[in-house]
Design a protein around this motif. Structure first.
Motif, PDB file in Angstrom:
ATOM      1  N   ALA A 158       4.552   0.834   6.484  1.00 33.49           N
ATOM      2  CA  ALA A 158       5.428   1.931   6.902  1.00 33.49           C
ATOM      3  C   ALA A 158       6.761   1.385   7.414  1.00 33.49           C
ATOM      4  O   ALA A 158       7.830   1.937   7.107  1.00 33.49           O
ATOM      5  CB  ALA A 158       4.737   2.776   7.981  1.00 33.49           C
ATOM      6  N   ARG A 159       6.711   0.307   8.179  1.00 38.90           N
ATOM      7  CA  ARG A 159       7.957  -0.282   8.674  1.00 38.90           C
ATOM      8  C   ARG A 159       8.802  -0.822   7.520  1.00 38.90           C
ATOM      9  O   ARG A 159      10.032  -0.684   7.530  1.00 38.90           O
ATOM     10  CB  ARG A 159       7.644  -1.389   9.684  1.00 38.90           C
ATOM     11  CG  ARG A 159       7.094  -0.861  11.013  1.00 38.90           C
ATOM     12  CD  ARG A 159       7.051  -1.945  12.072  1.00 38.90           C
ATOM     13  NE  ARG A 159       6.048  -2.967  11.776  1.00 38.90           N
ATOM     14  CZ  ARG A 159       4.785  -2.905  12.178  1.00 38.90           C
ATOM     15  NH1 ARG A 159       4.357  -1.867  12.879  1.00 38.90           N
ATOM     16  NH2 ARG A 159       3.946  -3.887  11.879  1.00 38.90           N
ATOM     17  N   ARG A 160       8.154  -1.432   6.534  1.00 41.24           N
ATOM     18  CA  ARG A 160       8.889  -1.914   5.353  1.00 41.24           C
ATOM     19  C   ARG A 160       9.574  -0.759   4.626  1.00 41.24           C
ATOM     20  O   ARG A 160      10.726  -0.871   4.176  1.00 41.24           O
ATOM     21  CB  ARG A 160       7.938  -2.613   4.388  1.00 41.24           C
ATOM     22  CG  ARG A 160       7.562  -4.030   4.731  1.00 41.24           C
ATOM     23  CD  ARG A 160       6.691  -4.619   3.637  1.00 41.24           C
ATOM     24  NE  ARG A 160       7.379  -4.654   2.348  1.00 41.24           N
ATOM     25  CZ  ARG A 160       6.771  -4.890   1.176  1.00 41.24           C
ATOM     26  NH1 ARG A 160       5.457  -5.073   1.143  1.00 41.24           N
ATOM     27  NH2 ARG A 160       7.471  -4.920   0.064  1.00 41.24           N
ATOM     28  N   LEU A 161       8.875   0.350   4.492  1.00 42.74           N
ATOM     29  CA  LEU A 161       9.433   1.501   3.779  1.00 42.74           C
ATOM     30  C   LEU A 161      10.620   2.090   4.535  1.00 42.74           C
ATOM     31  O   LEU A 161      11.607   2.513   3.919  1.00 42.74           O
ATOM     32  CB  LEU A 161       8.351   2.561   3.585  1.00 42.74           C
ATOM     33  CG  LEU A 161       7.193   2.163   2.658  1.00 42.74           C
ATOM     34  CD1 LEU A 161       6.071   3.191   2.736  1.00 42.74           C
ATOM     35  CD2 LEU A 161       7.676   2.019   1.219  1.00 42.74           C
ATOM     36  N   VAL A 162      10.539   2.124   5.864  1.00 38.18           N
ATOM     37  CA  VAL A 162      11.659   2.639   6.660  1.00 38.18           C
ATOM     38  C   VAL A 162      12.890   1.788   6.441  1.00 38.18           C
ATOM     39  O   VAL A 162      14.008   2.302   6.261  1.00 38.18           O
ATOM     40  CB  VAL A 162      11.269   2.687   8.152  1.00 38.18           C
ATOM     41  CG1 VAL A 162      12.496   2.953   9.015  1.00 38.18           C
ATOM     42  CG2 VAL A 162      10.223   3.773   8.391  1.00 38.18           C
ATOM     43  N   LEU A 163      12.735   0.475   6.435  1.00 42.79           N
ATOM     44  CA  LEU A 163      13.868  -0.423   6.194  1.00 42.79           C
ATOM     45  C   LEU A 163      14.384  -0.283   4.771  1.00 42.79           C
ATOM     46  O   LEU A 163      15.591  -0.334   4.524  1.00 42.79           O
ATOM     47  CB  LEU A 163      13.463  -1.874   6.471  1.00 42.79           C
ATOM     48  CG  LEU A 163      13.150  -2.217   7.930  1.00 42.79           C
ATOM     49  CD1 LEU A 163      12.617  -3.647   8.031  1.00 42.79           C
ATOM     50  CD2 LEU A 163      14.390  -2.042   8.798  1.00 42.79           C
ATOM     51  N   ALA A 164      13.476  -0.075   3.821  1.00 39.62           N
ATOM     52  CA  ALA A 164      13.880  -0.001   2.418  1.00 39.62           C
ATOM     53  C   ALA A 164      14.659   1.274   2.110  1.00 39.62           C
ATOM     54  O   ALA A 164      15.492   1.278   1.193  1.00 39.62           O
ATOM     55  CB  ALA A 164      12.635  -0.077   1.532  1.00 39.62           C
ATOM     56  N   ARG A 165      14.407   2.363   2.843  1.00 42.14           N
ATOM     57  CA  ARG A 165      15.075   3.615   2.521  1.00 42.14           C
ATOM     58  C   ARG A 165      16.499   3.687   3.051  1.00 42.14           C
ATOM     59  O   ARG A 165      17.320   4.447   2.535  1.00 42.14           O
ATOM     60  CB  ARG A 165      14.276   4.806   3.068  1.00 42.14           C
ATOM     61  CG  ARG A 165      14.463   5.069   4.555  1.00 42.14           C
ATOM     62  CD  ARG A 165      13.697   6.254   5.058  1.00 42.14           C
ATOM     63  NE  ARG A 165      14.191   7.522   4.541  1.00 42.14           N
ATOM     64  CZ  ARG A 165      13.721   8.715   4.882  1.00 42.14           C
ATOM     65  NH1 ARG A 165      12.710   8.794   5.740  1.00 42.14           N
ATOM     66  NH2 ARG A 165      14.231   9.817   4.393  1.00 42.14           N
ATOM     67  N   GLU A 166      16.821   2.912   4.085  1.00 41.66           N
ATOM     68  CA  GLU A 166      18.092   3.082   4.784  1.00 41.66           C
ATOM     69  C   GLU A 166      19.323   2.889   3.904  1.00 41.66           C
ATOM     70  O   GLU A 166      20.315   3.610   4.072  1.00 41.66           O
ATOM     71  CB  GLU A 166      18.143   2.173   6.004  1.00 41.66           C
ATOM     72  CG  GLU A 166      17.192   2.626   7.111  1.00 41.66           C
ATOM     73  CD  GLU A 166      17.279   1.765   8.360  1.00 41.66           C
ATOM     74  OE1 GLU A 166      18.007   0.753   8.324  1.00 41.66           O
ATOM     75  OE2 GLU A 166      16.625   2.113   9.360  1.00 41.66           O
ATOM     76  N   PRO A 167      19.330   1.958   2.929  1.00 43.65           N
ATOM     77  CA  PRO A 167      20.544   1.800   2.124  1.00 43.65           C
ATOM     78  C   PRO A 167      20.912   3.008   1.274  1.00 43.65           C
ATOM     79  O   PRO A 167      22.079   3.171   0.909  1.00 43.65           O
ATOM     80  CB  PRO A 167      20.220   0.574   1.239  1.00 43.65           C
ATOM     81  CG  PRO A 167      19.167  -0.165   1.976  1.00 43.65           C
ATOM     82  CD  PRO A 167      18.351   0.888   2.642  1.00 43.65           C
TER      83      PRO A 167
ATOM     84  N   ALA B 153      12.136   7.084  10.145  1.00 44.32           N
ATOM     85  CA  ALA B 153      10.700   7.271   9.937  1.00 44.32           C
ATOM     86  C   ALA B 153      10.308   8.738   9.981  1.00 44.32           C
ATOM     87  O   ALA B 153       9.197   9.096   9.561  1.00 44.32           O
ATOM     88  CB  ALA B 153       9.902   6.501  10.985  1.00 44.32           C
ATOM     89  N   GLY B 154      11.189   9.596  10.476  1.00 43.47           N
ATOM     90  CA  GLY B 154      10.871  11.003  10.647  1.00 43.47           C
ATOM     91  C   GLY B 154      10.688  11.351  12.113  1.00 43.47           C
ATOM     92  O   GLY B 154      10.425  10.477  12.948  1.00 43.47           O
ATOM     93  N   LEU B 155      10.825  12.625  12.449  1.00 42.37           N
ATOM     94  CA  LEU B 155      10.655  13.064  13.824  1.00 42.37           C
ATOM     95  C   LEU B 155       9.235  12.749  14.309  1.00 42.37           C
ATOM     96  O   LEU B 155       8.251  13.015  13.601  1.00 42.37           O
ATOM     97  CB  LEU B 155      10.910  14.562  13.942  1.00 42.37           C
ATOM     98  CG  LEU B 155      12.314  15.056  13.572  1.00 42.37           C
ATOM     99  CD1 LEU B 155      12.391  16.568  13.771  1.00 42.37           C
ATOM    100  CD2 LEU B 155      13.374  14.347  14.382  1.00 42.37           C
TER     101      LEU B 155
END
Length: 483
Positions: A337-346, A152-154
């Motif tokens: 925001a939580r959805r986007l954090v999960l979506a970026r990880e791959p 999510a960033g610092l």
């Protein structure tokens, strides 16, 4: 399009003679500058005649001329719709190998110290950059004992970004911020998460070219709305509703490339239109901090008019601070925001820690950077405008109150050959079609003013030479098509 709507766009043509010729010229201009989208079905001749207060014969003659020129097509029983004339391509012309959009960072300038690159609207780092880097390096050991992955960033950076939105009248918590690896990464992440292939997305025309590329790669159906003369919210609302758009992408603050600033009333109306169309509204605020007059009141963010989490805001460090800082962010609801954090990880686990720390230090001293940017950009803008008025007096442009570029109209559809000729003379400029779809905007170029004033004056001298050559070229020359 209804007769009343087209009549409003065309304006009063009754004072020109012949009236049918003036009507044809006006419609042709609307098509070429993108305000009238291609494949738009035109109103019936009777309806347009009634809306304009002219005879049906006049409208028939105007449609006939546009049909002969290749700007409309008609079929019995189906009506008439807007098109562009076919582009002549010559396989013997070596320039056809260069057909396609050339834009900014994807095409670095030749290894020539005398070459001037106006293809990239990004300035050098500010004066306090070295101090910010040193402070960030001193801070880095506090983070190096951990894994270094913060999807999510610092937290410290997210908190400062969130506080900035709160100060602008949009209460925001750090859990609503996702730090990304640049604004382009932010938009790509949103597109991958919210858009399915075939979904309709409304875009401005002209607009940021890499946003268009992202949407094309995702398979989105693009719905362009012209903004050369500013935002027609009624037209945008109609496009959202009729195309059932899933998302609308807008640059409300010093729009790239036109430099327009959306007024508060337009922002409120646009958010309301997105609500009624049940669409997400993505506001790109990459240029929002680049006002030339820091004492002028700021327009409220689009998110200030949103009560349902429909507006998603993109921010970036690249334009205000430095293009080499690949840090951007998304402001949205905490669940998304939580959805986007999960979506970026791959495909992108987290943004670089050191760069985030540098951006944090710069944000703590953002007022200094804004002042430096405003002074430098204003000097560059006025130097560029003065040189254009002296050497290319036929070109039309408006002085923007912020941003980094002029959007200049050439008076003839020669932007692509002009750009090619300019490159041979040691100058890179970006032709209008790169900023749109369907090959329109051929009579515009974008001219950033981020370089020193003396460099900009030299650039315009070369541009004037290129313009004379492109303008004097035979009308039958083959023009590469931007697709």
């Amino acid at each position: 399009m209804s007769g009343q709507h087209l009549a409003r766009l065309v304006g009063d043509v009754s004072g020109e003679r012949p009236v049918y010729g003036a009507l044809a010229r006006s419609v042709r201009g609307l098509v070429l500058d993108g305000r009238l989208a291609l494949r738009t079905r035109l109103p019936a001749e009777r309806d347009l005649a009634a809306a304009l207060g002219v005879s049906r014969t006049t409208v028939t003659a105007a449609y006939d001329r546009l049909r002969d020129e290749g700007y409309i097509q008609s079929r019995q029983g189906a009506g008439s719709w807007t098109v562009l004339p076919p582009v002549r391509m010559s396989s013997a012309d070596p320039r056809t190998a260069q057909a396609g959009a050339r834009f900014g960072k994807a095409h670095p300038p030749p290894d020539d110290a005398d070459f001037i690159d106006l293809g990239c609207a990004t300035p050098a780092a500010p004066a306090i950059f070295g101090e910010a880097v040193a402070a960030a390096v001193d801070e880095l050991p506090r983070y190096s004992s951990g894994p270094g992955y913060e999807p999510a960033g610092l937290l410290g950076l997210r908190r400062i970004i969130a506080d900035g939105y709160t100060a602008r009248g949009v209460p925001t918590g750090p859990d609503q911020i996702v730090v990304t690896t640049g604004a382009q990464h932010a938009f790509t992440l949103l597109t991958q998460t919210l858009i399915e292939p075939g979904d309709a997305v409304m875009i401005e025309r002209p607009t940021y070219p890499h946003a268009l590329g992202t949407l094309r790669r995702r398979g989105a159906r693009l719905v362009p709305v012209g903004v050369n003369e500013g935002w027609d919210v009624e037209l945008a609302a109609g496009a959202m509703r009729q195309a059932a758009v899933r998302m609308a992408y807008t640059i409300p603050d010093f729009q790239n490339p036109t430099g327009h600033l959306m007024p508060a009333a337009g922002r409120a109306a646009l958010v309301d239109a997105a609500r009624r169309a049940d669409a997400f509204l993505v506001a790109d605020e990459t240029f929002a901090d680049l006002a030339h007059d820091l004492d002028a009141p700021r327009e409220p963010p689009l998110a200030a008019f949103d009560s349902g989490g429909r507006v998603i805001t993109i921010g970036s460090a690249s334009k205000l601070f430095w293009g080499g800082l690949r840090i951007g962010w998304i402001r949205t609801t905490a669940p998304l925001a939580r959805r986007l954090v999960l979506a970026r990880e791959p495909f992108d686990m987290a943004s670089p820690v050191l760069e985030q720390l540098i951006v944090r230090e710069l944000l703590l001293r953002v007022a200094e950077v804004r002042t430096e940017r405003a002074e430098g950009l204003l000097r560059g803008r006025d130097a560029l405008a003065g040189a254009l008025r002296a050497l290319l007096p036929g070109w039309e442009f408006r002085l923007p109150a912020g941003g980094m570029s002029l959007w200049a109209r050439l008076g003839a559809p020669i932007a692509t050959p002009l750009a090619e000729t300019a490159e041979r003379l040691g100058l890179r400029v970006v032709a209008g079609p790169v900023f749109g779809v369907d090959g329109v905007l051929e009579d515009y170029v974008r001219l950033p003013y981020v370089l020193p004033p003396e460099t900009l004056r030299t650039a315009v001298e070369r541009l004037a030479l290129a313009h004379r050559e492109a303008e004097s070229a035979p009308a039958t020359r083959s023009l590469p098509a931007y697709v």
